[in-house]
Design an enzyme around this catalytic site. Structure first.
Site, mmCIF file in Angstrom:
data_model
loop_
_atom_site.group_PDB
_atom_site.id
_atom_site.type_symbol
_atom_site.label_atom_id
_atom_site.label_comp_id
_atom_site.label_asym_id
_atom_site.label_seq_id
_atom_site.Cartn_x
_atom_site.Cartn_y
_atom_site.Cartn_z
ATOM 1 C CD GLU A 14 5.922 -51.659 31.155
ATOM 2 O OE1 GLU A 14 6.588 -52.480 30.492
ATOM 3 O OE2 GLU A 14 6.166 -50.437 31.169
ATOM 4 C CD1 TRP A 71 5.327 -49.366 27.216
ATOM 5 C CD2 TRP A 71 6.422 -49.573 25.280
ATOM 6 N NE1 TRP A 71 6.008 -48.195 26.982
ATOM 7 C CE2 TRP A 71 6.692 -48.288 25.811
ATOM 8 C CE3 TRP A 71 7.012 -49.933 24.069
ATOM 9 C CZ2 TRP A 71 7.510 -47.371 25.157
ATOM 10 C CZ3 TRP A 71 7.831 -49.017 23.415
ATOM 11 C CH2 TRP A 71 8.072 -47.750 23.956
ATOM 12 C CD1 TRP A 130 26.195 -54.529 13.791
ATOM 13 C CD2 TRP A 130 26.256 -53.717 15.870
ATOM 14 N NE1 TRP A 130 24.997 -53.899 14.027
ATOM 15 C CE2 TRP A 130 24.997 -53.401 15.293
ATOM 16 C CE3 TRP A 130 26.528 -53.305 17.177
ATOM 17 C CZ2 TRP A 130 24.020 -52.689 15.972
ATOM 18 C CZ3 TRP A 130 25.546 -52.610 17.858
ATOM 19 C CH2 TRP A 130 24.315 -52.296 17.275
ATOM 20 C CG ASN A 159 11.145 -55.359 31.405
ATOM 21 O OD1 ASN A 159 11.333 -55.932 30.338
ATOM 22 N ND2 ASN A 159 10.830 -54.077 31.472
ATOM 23 C CD1 TRP A 192 21.055 -54.535 16.702
ATOM 24 C CD2 TRP A 192 19.367 -55.958 17.009
ATOM 25 N NE1 TRP A 192 20.312 -54.547 15.550
ATOM 26 C CE2 TRP A 192 19.271 -55.409 15.707
ATOM 27 C CE3 TRP A 192 18.406 -56.874 17.419
ATOM 28 C CZ2 TRP A 192 18.246 -55.753 14.812
ATOM 29 C CZ3 TRP A 192 17.389 -57.231 16.529
ATOM 30 C CH2 TRP A 192 17.318 -56.671 15.250
ATOM 31 C CD1 TRP A 211 16.774 -58.759 22.947
ATOM 32 C CD2 TRP A 211 18.758 -57.739 22.778
ATOM 33 N NE1 TRP A 211 17.633 -59.372 23.824
ATOM 34 C CE2 TRP A 211 18.859 -58.775 23.734
ATOM 35 C CE3 TRP A 211 19.888 -56.972 22.512
ATOM 36 C CZ2 TRP A 211 20.030 -59.043 24.435
ATOM 37 C CZ3 TRP A 211 21.064 -57.232 23.195
ATOM 38 C CH2 TRP A 211 21.130 -58.252 24.153
#
Length: 473
Positions: free
Chosen positions: A279, A282, A311, A346, A364, A387
């Site tokens: 993590e 990441w 969208w 998370n 988003w 996102w």
């Protein structure tokens, strides 16, 4: 020689390369430049700004013990920073300015302007690397490009970290204080009211608090991290993200603590420690992408074809999502947690982000901005990366046809409804099955709304919207 340390998102004494360099070269003065107008432009959360300020208060005391005064400049926005810092340097006879690099495009432009202003008056300007394990731009593919896929990126990072471990940078020694005193820090910045005392208590400020939390996590919780991190009712995560975002804790300190708990192993040994290290990588991956692709700082998707996603303009649905009134219990519980704590688990960040971008087919970027406006741990690289992963617009993002079913996620990761009952008290009386998706009668009796969207039909709508893009396959 008088040297200036310009503090930004690196509010710590230890493992701070810019501070160490400033101390090696002369008598240090620390400076924080407050810019409420810029923070508003960036949509920073009041809870995050309050966390910065509380950590500044703690850091000021730590610096004072070393004879380093902390000065405060307040400017309307960053366009005023170059002249304000140059004037400060002239007034105080500064010969060098040291800072740790920030990688978002506005920050880089600001730093370039400051460097130019300082060059004009003959003050040296040096940027250091202190915000990530490996400097962005140094982890490249065989073609010399930034990785866009996580797995080979992480493999290269691990190889580098094995052969060249990240060494700690010691805190500076005490110095003879300069002639000027530290400034008195305010209790709050204009336009950024502090959160409740209860929220503040969740995020105690200062390096000592961060170190205690890191030690508590790596001394025990980390062992179960792989198995428990996805269950929002369990204390299975580190809750260190605000400290990493504000630079109260460095990524190197986090990695070294994890390695110490895992006998020096990066990707083997204890499964919990190896998963947490993954993590951390990441987090690095998103920072490196932000540095390599300035368009990510400008609200652009990583996959250009997804700019054409149709969208929906649905302000009522967006508001329901923001306020935790969608009628999907796990989504609403998570969004209410965000509003109350300035933080969200998370797993639920992924669930709520995918619900907005896929089931509601709402841009988003509106969700990204809402999160930043609430999060005490708001970080552009991590928030944007998360996102874009959920919305299938980013590098190495989830395939567009993979859409989380929030009801399945709820039943899997909160099987007894413990988290739901905490944040949806109106549904607390329902049994462990019904609470995940109450019947219309149960909703009416509890005053809880019907779902604003049909999950199956909205999934098909999202698949069609993404599937018709020119290069989606």
């Amino acid at each position: 020689m008088n040297t200036l340390l310009w503090l930004r998102t690196d509010l710590r004494l230890h493992d701070n390369p810019a501070l160490a360099a400033a101390a090696e070269n002369g008598t240090v003065t620390a400076l924080f430049v407050a810019s409420p107008g810029q923070w508003r432009l960036h949509g920073e959360a009041p809870a995050k700004v309050d966390f910065w300020l509380r950590n500044l208060h703690e850091l000021a005391q730590d610096l004072d013990k070393l004879g380093i005064p902390l000065k405060l400049l307040t400017v309307p926005d960053w366009t005023h920073a170059p002249s304000a810092i140059a004037r400060f340097c002239q007034t105080h006879g500064m010969q060098q300015v040291h800072a740790n690099t920030e990688w978002a495009i506005n920050e880089r432009r600001r730093d370039a302007a400051v460097a130019g202003a300082l060059q004009t008056i003959g003050v040296d300007w040096t940027l250091h690397h202190g915000a990530s394990l490996l400097r962005p731009g140094t982890v490249l593919t065989g073609k010399g490009e930034c990785y866009r896929v996580y797995t080979p990126y992480a493999r290269t990072c691990r190889e580098r970290l094995r052969t060249a471990p990240i060494r700690p940078v010691p805190a500076p020694r005490a110095q003879t204080a300069p002639a000027w005193a530290a400034d008195t820090l305010p209790a709050a910045f204009d336009g950024f009211p502090p959160p409740s005392d209860a929220v503040r208590a969740l995020w105690p400020a200062g390096e000592a608090a961060a170190s205690e939390r890191l030690a508590a996590f790596t001394d025990g919780v980390i062992d179960a991290y792989k198995d428990e991190r996805d269950f929002p009712s369990l204390p299975g995560t580190s809750c260190l993200s605000p400290y990493l975002a504000a630079g109260v804790l460095s990524p190197g300190q986090a990695l070294r603590a994890a390695l110490a708990a895992n006998h020096g192993e990066l990707d083997s040994g204890k499964a919990g420690a190896a998963t947490w290290i993954n993590e951390l990588l990441w987090r690095e991956f998103y920072q490196h992408l932000l540095a390599a692709y300035p368009s990510l700082s400008m609200h652009q998707p990583m996959k250009p074809e997804t700019a054409a996603v149709p969208w929906r303009d649905a302000p009522t649905d967006l508001h329901a999502w923001q306020q935790g009134q969608t009628g999907i219990p796990i989504v609403d519980a998570a969004m209410r947690q965000l509003l109350a704590l300035g933080w969200m688990h998370n797993r639920l960040r992924m669930v709520t982000a995918m619900f907005l971008s896929k089931n509601l087919l709402i841009d988003w970027r509106l969700g990204e901005a809402w999160f930043m406006a609430q999060l005490v741990d708001g970080d552009l690289a991590a928030n944007n990366g998360g996102w874009q992963w959920s919305a299938s617009t980013g590098a190495d993002a989830v395939p567009y046809f993979r859409v989380f079913n929030p009801l399945s996620q709820s039943r899997r990761f909160d099987p007894r409804g413990v988290f739901l009952r905490e944040w949806l008290p109106e549904l607390a009386h329902l049994d462990d099955q019904a609470i995940h998706d109450p019947s219309p009668m149960e909703r009416a009796a509890a005053g809880y709304p019907l779902a604003i969207v049909d999950l199956a039909q909205s999934r098909l709508r999202a698949l069609e919207a993404f599937g018709n893009l020119p290069a989606a396959h």
